[in-house]
Design a protein around this motif. Structure first.
Motif, PDB file in Angstrom:
ATOM      1  N   ILE A   1      -1.449   9.601 -26.771  1.00 57.83           N
ATOM      2  CA  ILE A   1      -1.453   8.445 -25.879  1.00 57.83           C
ATOM      3  C   ILE A   1      -0.283   8.643 -24.930  1.00 57.83           C
ATOM      4  O   ILE A   1       0.869   8.687 -25.361  1.00 57.83           O
ATOM      5  CB  ILE A   1      -1.289   7.117 -26.656  1.00 57.83           C
TER       6      ILE A   1
ATOM      7  N   ALA B   1     -19.063   2.389 -32.796  1.00 59.44           N
ATOM      8  CA  ALA B   1     -17.774   2.747 -32.185  1.00 59.44           C
ATOM      9  C   ALA B   1     -17.261   4.061 -32.783  1.00 59.44           C
ATOM     10  O   ALA B   1     -16.759   4.931 -32.064  1.00 59.44           O
ATOM     11  CB  ALA B   1     -16.763   1.627 -32.390  1.00 59.44           C
TER      12      ALA B   1
ATOM     13  N   LYS C   1      -2.071   6.043 -33.790  1.00 56.16           N
ATOM     14  CA  LYS C   1      -3.366   5.748 -34.390  1.00 56.16           C
ATOM     15  C   LYS C   1      -4.117   4.785 -33.481  1.00 56.16           C
ATOM     16  O   LYS C   1      -3.504   3.971 -32.796  1.00 56.16           O
ATOM     17  CB  LYS C   1      -3.173   5.078 -35.747  1.00 56.16           C
ATOM     18  N   ILE C   2      -5.419   4.908 -33.495  1.00 51.75           N
ATOM     19  CA  ILE C   2      -6.275   3.917 -32.854  1.00 51.75           C
ATOM     20  C   ILE C   2      -7.059   3.255 -33.974  1.00 51.75           C
ATOM     21  O   ILE C   2      -7.690   3.945 -34.779  1.00 51.75           O
ATOM     22  CB  ILE C   2      -7.264   4.549 -31.848  1.00 51.75           C
TER      23      ILE C   2
ATOM     24  N   VAL D   1     -14.439  -4.431 -31.702  1.00 51.42           N
ATOM     25  CA  VAL D   1     -15.806  -3.973 -31.408  1.00 51.42           C
ATOM     26  C   VAL D   1     -16.817  -4.807 -32.186  1.00 51.42           C
ATOM     27  O   VAL D   1     -16.484  -5.433 -33.192  1.00 51.42           O
ATOM     28  CB  VAL D   1     -15.992  -2.465 -31.742  1.00 51.42           C
TER      29      VAL D   1
ATOM     30  N   ASN E   1     -16.912   0.628 -25.295  1.00 50.54           N
ATOM     31  CA  ASN E   1     -16.616  -0.662 -25.943  1.00 50.54           C
ATOM     32  C   ASN E   1     -15.633  -1.520 -25.145  1.00 50.54           C
ATOM     33  O   ASN E   1     -14.730  -2.139 -25.711  1.00 50.54           O
ATOM     34  CB  ASN E   1     -16.060  -0.439 -27.360  1.00 50.54           C
ATOM     35  N   GLY E   2     -15.794  -1.518 -23.832  1.00 55.15           N
ATOM     36  CA  GLY E   2     -14.961  -2.394 -23.001  1.00 55.15           C
ATOM     37  C   GLY E   2     -13.542  -1.902 -22.769  1.00 55.15           C
ATOM     38  O   GLY E   2     -12.747  -2.595 -22.145  1.00 55.15           O
ATOM     39  N   VAL E   3     -13.237  -0.698 -23.246  1.00 52.39           N
ATOM     40  CA  VAL E   3     -11.877  -0.157 -23.096  1.00 52.39           C
ATOM     41  C   VAL E   3     -11.829   0.716 -21.840  1.00 52.39           C
ATOM     42  O   VAL E   3     -12.613   1.656 -21.714  1.00 52.39           O
ATOM     43  CB  VAL E   3     -11.471   0.692 -24.322  1.00 52.39           C
TER      44      VAL E   3
ATOM     45  N   LYS F   1     -10.123 -11.577 -16.714  1.00 44.51           N
ATOM     46  CA  LYS F   1      -9.695 -11.563 -18.121  1.00 44.51           C
ATOM     47  C   LYS F   1      -8.315 -12.170 -18.340  1.00 44.51           C
ATOM     48  O   LYS F   1      -7.879 -12.323 -19.480  1.00 44.51           O
ATOM     49  CB  LYS F   1      -9.676 -10.122 -18.643  1.00 44.51           C
TER      50      LYS F   1
ATOM     51  N   LEU G   1      -1.360  -9.352 -27.104  1.00 49.31           N
ATOM     52  CA  LEU G   1      -1.159  -9.662 -28.524  1.00 49.31           C
ATOM     53  C   LEU G   1      -0.374  -8.515 -29.143  1.00 49.31           C
ATOM     54  O   LEU G   1      -0.858  -7.376 -29.179  1.00 49.31           O
ATOM     55  CB  LEU G   1      -2.505  -9.847 -29.233  1.00 49.31           C
TER      56      LEU G   1
ATOM     57  N   GLU H   1     -15.740  -7.134 -25.913  1.00 50.91           N
ATOM     58  CA  GLU H   1     -15.138  -6.031 -26.658  1.00 50.91           C
ATOM     59  C   GLU H   1     -13.999  -5.432 -25.842  1.00 50.91           C
ATOM     60  O   GLU H   1     -14.029  -5.462 -24.618  1.00 50.91           O
ATOM     61  CB  GLU H   1     -16.176  -4.931 -26.879  1.00 50.91           C
ATOM     62  N   GLY H   2     -13.029  -4.851 -26.522  1.00 53.16           N
ATOM     63  CA  GLY H   2     -11.961  -4.175 -25.783  1.00 53.16           C
ATOM     64  C   GLY H   2     -10.667  -4.141 -26.565  1.00 53.16           C
ATOM     65  O   GLY H   2     -10.637  -4.449 -27.765  1.00 53.16           O
ATOM     66  N   ILE H   3      -9.596  -3.778 -25.866  1.00 53.43           N
ATOM     67  CA  ILE H   3      -8.295  -3.620 -26.522  1.00 53.43           C
ATOM     68  C   ILE H   3      -7.813  -4.988 -27.005  1.00 53.43           C
ATOM     69  O   ILE H   3      -7.756  -5.935 -26.220  1.00 53.43           O
ATOM     70  CB  ILE H   3      -7.262  -2.988 -25.566  1.00 53.43           C
ATOM     71  N   HIS H   4      -7.495  -5.082 -28.269  1.00 58.65           N
ATOM     72  CA  HIS H   4      -7.161  -6.360 -28.894  1.00 58.65           C
ATOM     73  C   HIS H   4      -5.658  -6.544 -29.095  1.00 58.65           C
ATOM     74  O   HIS H   4      -5.121  -7.603 -28.843  1.00 58.65           O
ATOM     75  CB  HIS H   4      -7.906  -6.439 -30.244  1.00 58.65           C
ATOM     76  N   HIS H   5      -4.960  -5.508 -29.545  1.00 54.37           N
ATOM     77  CA  HIS H   5      -3.515  -5.641 -29.756  1.00 54.37           C
ATOM     78  C   HIS H   5      -2.815  -4.291 -29.718  1.00 54.37           C
ATOM     79  O   HIS H   5      -3.452  -3.239 -29.799  1.00 54.37           O
ATOM     80  CB  HIS H   5      -3.220  -6.354 -31.088  1.00 54.37           C
ATOM     81  N   ILE H   6      -1.480  -4.362 -29.539  1.00 53.64           N
ATOM     82  CA  ILE H   6      -0.621  -3.182 -29.685  1.00 53.64           C
ATOM     83  C   ILE H   6       0.297  -3.464 -30.863  1.00 53.64           C
ATOM     84  O   ILE H   6       0.900  -4.537 -30.935  1.00 53.64           O
ATOM     85  CB  ILE H   6       0.291  -2.943 -28.466  1.00 53.64           C
TER      86      ILE H   6
ATOM     87  N   ILE I   1       0.271   3.010 -22.203  1.00 54.73           N
ATOM     88  CA  ILE I   1      -0.622   1.852 -22.202  1.00 54.73           C
ATOM     89  C   ILE I   1      -0.290   1.063 -20.948  1.00 54.73           C
ATOM     90  O   ILE I   1       0.892   0.832 -20.651  1.00 54.73           O
ATOM     91  CB  ILE I   1      -0.387   0.978 -23.447  1.00 54.73           C
TER      92      ILE I   1
ATOM     93  N   ILE J   1      -8.577  -2.101 -31.327  1.00 55.09           N
ATOM     94  CA  ILE J   1      -9.700  -2.321 -30.403  1.00 55.09           C
ATOM     95  C   ILE J   1     -10.787  -3.115 -31.121  1.00 55.09           C
ATOM     96  O   ILE J   1     -11.251  -2.710 -32.191  1.00 55.09           O
ATOM     97  CB  ILE J   1     -10.248  -0.970 -29.894  1.00 55.09           C
TER      98      ILE J   1
ATOM     99  N   TYR K   1     -16.390   7.243 -30.441  1.00 49.65           N
ATOM    100  CA  TYR K   1     -15.015   7.735 -30.313  1.00 49.65           C
ATOM    101  C   TYR K   1     -14.816   9.070 -31.025  1.00 49.65           C
ATOM    102  O   TYR K   1     -13.874   9.789 -30.725  1.00 49.65           O
ATOM    103  CB  TYR K   1     -14.019   6.653 -30.741  1.00 49.65           C
TER     104      TYR K   1
ATOM    105  N   ILE L   1      -2.942   1.129 -31.689  1.00 48.63           N
ATOM    106  CA  ILE L   1      -3.584   0.207 -30.755  1.00 48.63           C
ATOM    107  C   ILE L   1      -4.852  -0.275 -31.449  1.00 48.63           C
ATOM    108  O   ILE L   1      -5.604   0.538 -32.001  1.00 48.63           O
ATOM    109  CB  ILE L   1      -3.945   0.916 -29.440  1.00 48.63           C
TER     110      ILE L   1
ATOM    111  N   ILE M   1      -3.516  -6.346 -21.667  1.00 53.68           N
ATOM    112  CA  ILE M   1      -3.640  -4.883 -21.729  1.00 53.68           C
ATOM    113  C   ILE M   1      -4.804  -4.448 -20.844  1.00 53.68           C
ATOM    114  O   ILE M   1      -5.921  -4.956 -20.977  1.00 53.68           O
ATOM    115  CB  ILE M   1      -3.863  -4.405 -23.177  1.00 53.68           C
TER     116      ILE M   1
ATOM    117  N   PHE N   1     -20.460  10.135 -21.335  1.00 56.59           N
ATOM    118  CA  PHE N   1     -19.501   9.199 -20.749  1.00 56.59           C
ATOM    119  C   PHE N   1     -19.618   9.239 -19.224  1.00 56.59           C
ATOM    120  O   PHE N   1     -20.065  10.239 -18.650  1.00 56.59           O
ATOM    121  CB  PHE N   1     -18.068   9.557 -21.184  1.00 56.59           C
TER     122      PHE N   1
END
Lengths: 133, 133
Positions: free
Chosen positions: A4, B17, B51-52, B11, A122-124, A71, B125, B73-78, A7, B9, B21, B7, A75, A97
């Motif tokens: 990574i 997913a 890690k994801i 879904v 998935n929306g990322v 949104k 978040l 759907e998408g990135i939820h937290h770090i 971010i 995500i 991925y 991070i 992030i 992709f």
């Protein structure tokens, strides 16, 4: 995908975000940079081996304006460092992709960058980036 | 804050997913885990030193259900790794941040975790986590 690289976080006011995250991380941003092609000013913090990039729109056409309208602040993308961005574009297109530009563009922080369409991930919003040597 | 630990995500379908991925990262998830307290099943991928984590709700009360309803759907937290989570909670509360629980909870991946309220962190978040030894 080596690591990574950073971010990206979309904010309304970069100065306020810098102040807040200086408290959170216990150290200030080490760099501010304008990226005219994306209509943003950005600031960078280091956390371990990763970077956190904050993005504020400086034009009405910036993708950051639309993102925040839809949104809210938060992030925006994950950027993965790759060794050969053109080879990765080819590999990922063959896997189904979708890339947002056929060739990489010059992004912030001296990188060639390309984004993958979030509808297939998935929306990322995923950025691939390669250091310009 | 030592590093970005992972991070997260959100879904709708963890199996799909994982398949997607696996193509993106060129390698499969190395672990699946249920976290009953959060009403989720999770899968983990390694990318470099990070890690994801992918999260699918397994109960209607899971925070992941509400997140996807609101934002998709998408990135939820770090998640940031810290050495002493209780000291960090104390420090951040003194700086004006708001924690979502007064004491850390047991999270996924053998960690003590606490979340910061996203209204004080530009909509992000943020999870703090400390390895349970």
């Amino acid at each position: 995908m080596n690591k990574i690289e950073h971010i990206g976080i979309a904010v309304k006011n970069l100065d306020e975000a810098n102040q807040l995250y200086t408290k959170l991380f216990g150290k200030p941003s080490y760099k501010t940079e304008f990226v005219e092609s994306e209509g943003v000013k950005t600031s960078f913090f280091k956390v371990g081996n990763n970077k956190i990039e904050f993005l504020e729109a400086i034009t009405e056409e910036s993708p950051i304006v639309k993102f925040i309208e839809k949104k809210g602040e938060g992030i925006h993308h994950i950027a993965f460092e790759v060794t050969d961005i053109n080879a990765e574009i080819k590999r990922l297109k063959a896997e189904g992709f979708q890339v947002l530009s056929e060739t990489p563009k010059k992004g912030a922080d001296n990188k060639l960058v390309v984004f993958l369409h979030p509808k297939n991930t998935n929306g990322v919003l995923i950025e691939l980036c390669q250091e310009i040597i």
